[in-house]
Design a protein around this motif. Structure first.
Motif, PDB file in Angstrom:
ATOM      1  N   SER A   2       0.659  -1.752  -0.018  1.00 46.10           N
ATOM      2  CA  SER A   2       0.014   0.278  -0.230  1.00 46.10           C
ATOM      3  C   SER A   2       1.052   1.401  -0.515  1.00 46.10           C
ATOM      4  O   SER A   2       1.251   1.257   0.783  1.00 46.10           O
ATOM      5  CB  SER A   2      -0.969  -0.047   1.393  1.00 46.10           C
ATOM      6  N   TYR A   4      -0.221   4.028   0.363  1.00 42.87           N
ATOM      7  CA  TYR A   4      -0.694   4.514   1.418  1.00 42.87           C
ATOM      8  C   TYR A   4       0.102   4.987   2.422  1.00 42.87           C
ATOM      9  O   TYR A   4       0.598   5.182   3.130  1.00 42.87           O
ATOM     10  CB  TYR A   4      -2.069   4.654   1.626  1.00 42.87           C
ATOM     11  N   VAL A   7       3.879   5.862   2.637  1.00 44.79           N
ATOM     12  CA  VAL A   7       3.600   7.849   2.547  1.00 44.79           C
ATOM     13  C   VAL A   7       2.983   8.000   4.511  1.00 44.79           C
ATOM     14  O   VAL A   7       3.917   8.848   4.960  1.00 44.79           O
ATOM     15  CB  VAL A   7       2.431   8.240   1.498  1.00 44.79           C
ATOM     16  N   TRP A   8       1.708   6.925   5.153  1.00 46.20           N
ATOM     17  CA  TRP A   8       1.806   7.326   6.536  1.00 46.20           C
ATOM     18  C   TRP A   8       3.299   7.075   7.199  1.00 46.20           C
ATOM     19  O   TRP A   8       3.235   7.651   8.296  1.00 46.20           O
ATOM     20  CB  TRP A   8       0.815   6.510   6.675  1.00 46.20           C
ATOM     21  N   ASP A  32      -3.491  -2.504   2.748  1.00 46.29           N
ATOM     22  CA  ASP A  32      -4.492  -1.163   2.312  1.00 46.29           C
ATOM     23  C   ASP A  32      -4.865  -1.350   3.722  1.00 46.29           C
ATOM     24  O   ASP A  32      -5.468   0.045   4.419  1.00 46.29           O
ATOM     25  CB  ASP A  32      -6.096  -1.403   1.324  1.00 46.29           C
ATOM     26  N   PHE A  89      -2.628   4.074  11.554  1.00 48.29           N
ATOM     27  CA  PHE A  89      -3.214   4.446   9.604  1.00 48.29           C
ATOM     28  C   PHE A  89      -4.095   3.540   9.206  1.00 48.29           C
ATOM     29  O   PHE A  89      -4.434   2.784  10.205  1.00 48.29           O
ATOM     30  CB  PHE A  89      -2.161   3.220   9.160  1.00 48.29           C
ATOM     31  N   ASN A  91      -7.137   3.209   6.331  1.00 44.47           N
ATOM     32  CA  ASN A  91      -7.082   2.871   4.288  1.00 44.47           C
ATOM     33  C   ASN A  91      -7.317   4.575   3.785  1.00 44.47           C
ATOM     34  O   ASN A  91      -8.886   5.177   4.238  1.00 44.47           O
ATOM     35  CB  ASN A  91      -8.057   1.996   4.409  1.00 44.47           C
ATOM     36  N   ARG A  92      -7.196   4.741   3.146  1.00 40.60           N
ATOM     37  CA  ARG A  92      -6.717   6.763   3.147  1.00 40.60           C
ATOM     38  C   ARG A  92      -7.395   6.874   1.250  1.00 40.60           C
ATOM     39  O   ARG A  92      -7.648   7.016   0.583  1.00 40.60           O
ATOM     40  CB  ARG A  92      -5.735   7.298   2.938  1.00 40.60           C
ATOM     41  N   SER A  93      -7.409   5.211   0.469  1.00 41.22           N
ATOM     42  CA  SER A  93      -8.259   5.010  -0.810  1.00 41.22           C
ATOM     43  C   SER A  93      -9.378   5.738  -1.539  1.00 41.22           C
ATOM     44  O   SER A  93      -9.724   5.620  -2.171  1.00 41.22           O
ATOM     45  CB  SER A  93      -7.616   3.908  -1.636  1.00 41.22           C
ATOM     46  N   ARG A  95     -10.366   8.486  -0.027  1.00 42.66           N
ATOM     47  CA  ARG A  95     -10.767   9.852   1.120  1.00 42.66           C
ATOM     48  C   ARG A  95     -10.028  10.664  -1.439  1.00 42.66           C
ATOM     49  O   ARG A  95      -9.704   9.777  -2.133  1.00 42.66           O
ATOM     50  CB  ARG A  95      -9.640  10.471   1.412  1.00 42.66           C
ATOM     51  N   ASP A  98      -6.755  11.678  -2.278  1.00 43.29           N
ATOM     52  CA  ASP A  98      -5.750  10.369  -2.520  1.00 43.29           C
ATOM     53  C   ASP A  98      -6.813  10.361  -3.954  1.00 43.29           C
ATOM     54  O   ASP A  98      -5.713   9.572  -4.751  1.00 43.29           O
ATOM     55  CB  ASP A  98      -5.589  10.004  -1.530  1.00 43.29           C
ATOM     56  N   THR A 102      -3.957  10.046  -7.211  1.00 45.28           N
ATOM     57  CA  THR A 102      -4.195   9.046  -7.800  1.00 45.28           C
ATOM     58  C   THR A 102      -4.099   8.761  -9.390  1.00 45.28           C
ATOM     59  O   THR A 102      -3.531   8.462 -10.407  1.00 45.28           O
ATOM     60  CB  THR A 102      -4.867   6.988  -7.238  1.00 45.28           C
TER      61      THR A 102
END
Length: 122
Positions: A2, A4, A7-8, A32, A89, A91-93, A95, A98, A102
């Protein structure tokens, strides 16, 4: 993997570089949901560290409340690799920001591939 989670991990304030490197490397193996099933030996190999050093960093990250390790056992009762949960953390997918990022990256990749293919044919 992931992106994300990676990055986190980079965004976390850590008391030293060893803990930061351990967190980022574990995040490379996270899904994720922020769960990593990577063996400590793999983390040690990836970071060019000894397994005992990785264990020390994981313990410190757990004490700081950054991760939580969950012990796993085989059916015969023998211990197998822990799984590591990246606490904090999420799951930011889903948002919108994001998703926009992407989409832009995917568009850039398509453009780069198209340009690369034209160059190869010439």
């Amino acid at each position: 993997m992931s992106i994300y989670a990676i990055v986190w991990a980079y965004q976390q304030d850590m008391p030293n570089s060893g803990q930061k490197f351990t967190l980022v490397t574990a995040a490379q193996y996270a899904n994720d949901e922020g769960i990593c099933w990577c063996k400590q030996e793999i983390l040690a190999r990836d970071m060019s560290m000894g397994v005992s050093t990785v264990r020390r960093h994981l313990h410190a990250l757990e004490e700081e409340g950054i991760i939580q390790r969950h012990e796993r056992r085989r059916k015969d009762g023998k211990r197998t690799s822990d799984f590591i949960e990246l606490l904090g953390f999420s799951n930011r997918s889903n948002r919108a920001a994001d998703d926009d990022t992407t989409a832009q990256i995917e568009q850039d990749n398509r453009s780069n591939r198209a340009g690369h293919n034209r160059t190869k044919r010439q």
